[in-house]
Motif scaffolding. Structure first.
Motif, PDB file in Angstrom:
ATOM      1  N   ILE A  56      -2.917  -5.960  -4.546  1.00  0.00           N
ATOM      2  CA  ILE A  56      -2.555  -4.653  -5.109  1.00  0.00           C
ATOM      3  C   ILE A  56      -3.084  -3.524  -4.231  1.00  0.00           C
ATOM      4  O   ILE A  56      -2.375  -2.561  -3.938  1.00  0.00           O
ATOM      5  N   GLU A  57      -4.323  -3.640  -3.796  1.00  0.00           N
ATOM      6  CA  GLU A  57      -4.904  -2.610  -2.931  1.00  0.00           C
ATOM      7  C   GLU A  57      -4.151  -2.521  -1.603  1.00  0.00           C
ATOM      8  O   GLU A  57      -3.906  -1.425  -1.090  1.00  0.00           O
ATOM      9  N   SER A 109       6.514  -4.950  -6.622  1.00  0.00           N
ATOM     10  CA  SER A 109       6.301  -3.568  -6.226  1.00  0.00           C
ATOM     11  C   SER A 109       7.628  -2.955  -5.807  1.00  0.00           C
ATOM     12  O   SER A 109       8.431  -3.585  -5.124  1.00  0.00           O
ATOM     13  N   HIS A 140       1.707   4.035   0.365  1.00  0.00           N
ATOM     14  CA  HIS A 140       1.371   5.413  -0.017  1.00  0.00           C
ATOM     15  C   HIS A 140       1.839   6.418   1.032  1.00  0.00           C
ATOM     16  O   HIS A 140       1.569   6.267   2.217  1.00  0.00           O
ATOM     17  N   ASP A 168       6.874   7.306  -4.372  1.00  0.00           N
ATOM     18  CA  ASP A 168       6.191   6.248  -3.619  1.00  0.00           C
ATOM     19  C   ASP A 168       6.395   4.877  -4.238  1.00  0.00           C
ATOM     20  O   ASP A 168       6.375   3.874  -3.544  1.00  0.00           O
ATOM     21  N   LYS A 204       6.060   1.876  -7.689  1.00  0.00           N
ATOM     22  CA  LYS A 204       5.232   1.321  -8.765  1.00  0.00           C
ATOM     23  C   LYS A 204       4.897  -0.119  -8.432  1.00  0.00           C
ATOM     24  O   LYS A 204       5.574  -0.770  -7.649  1.00  0.00           O
ATOM     25  N   THR A 260      -0.799  -0.794  -2.262  1.00  0.00           N
ATOM     26  CA  THR A 260      -1.008   0.622  -2.568  1.00  0.00           C
ATOM     27  C   THR A 260      -1.300   1.427  -1.312  1.00  0.00           C
ATOM     28  O   THR A 260      -0.710   2.490  -1.093  1.00  0.00           O
ATOM     29  N   LYS A 261      -2.194   0.932  -0.471  1.00  0.00           N
ATOM     30  CA  LYS A 261      -2.541   1.656   0.765  1.00  0.00           C
ATOM     31  C   LYS A 261      -1.360   1.714   1.729  1.00  0.00           C
ATOM     32  O   LYS A 261      -1.104   2.743   2.348  1.00  0.00           O
TER      33      LYS A 261
END
Length: 112
Positions: free
Chosen positions: A74-75, A6, A82, A88, A90, A78-79
């Motif tokens: 991944i979740e 990420s 963000h 932000d 990838k 992402t949270k």
């Protein structure tokens, strides 16, 4: 096993680290990076002169997880990463064929 890479904003590292720890990810590698995506950098004004900053500071966070833990990781990333603003980052997911713990010689998921 999957490798999750990420690209995040530097000030989000602690949030991402905590979020990954909460979902059971035990280790990570963090590399300082510079780059740009769709935002193509930005311009800054310094002592009356305008400068184009093409490459923005980013962090690359790498984790290797078992196949069953991929979606949760991944979740979590992402949270935590963000902000709702451009840049932000990838997330990239790739397959890992083998993992070996050098100290013990363990292989596969037990090496994670």
């Amino acid at each position: 096993m999957k490798k999750i890479e990420s690209i995040i904003k530097p000030f989000k590292l602690d949030d991402v680290k905590e979020a990954l720890h909460e979902v059971g990810v035990q280790g990570m590698t963090v590399v300082e990076a510079k780059g740009f995506g769709r935002q193509r950098g930005h311009t800054e004004l310094y002592r009356g002169a305008e400068y184009v900053v093409d490459f923005l500071p980013k962090l690359k966070v790498e984790v290797v997880v078992a196949d069953g833990a991929v979606q949760g990781a991944i979740e979590a990333i992402t949270k935590a990463a963000h902000t709702g603003k451009i840049g932000d980052g990838k997330i990239f997911v790739s397959d890992i064929g083998e993992a070996v713990r050098i100290r013990t010689g363990e292989t596969g998921e037990s090496a994670l």
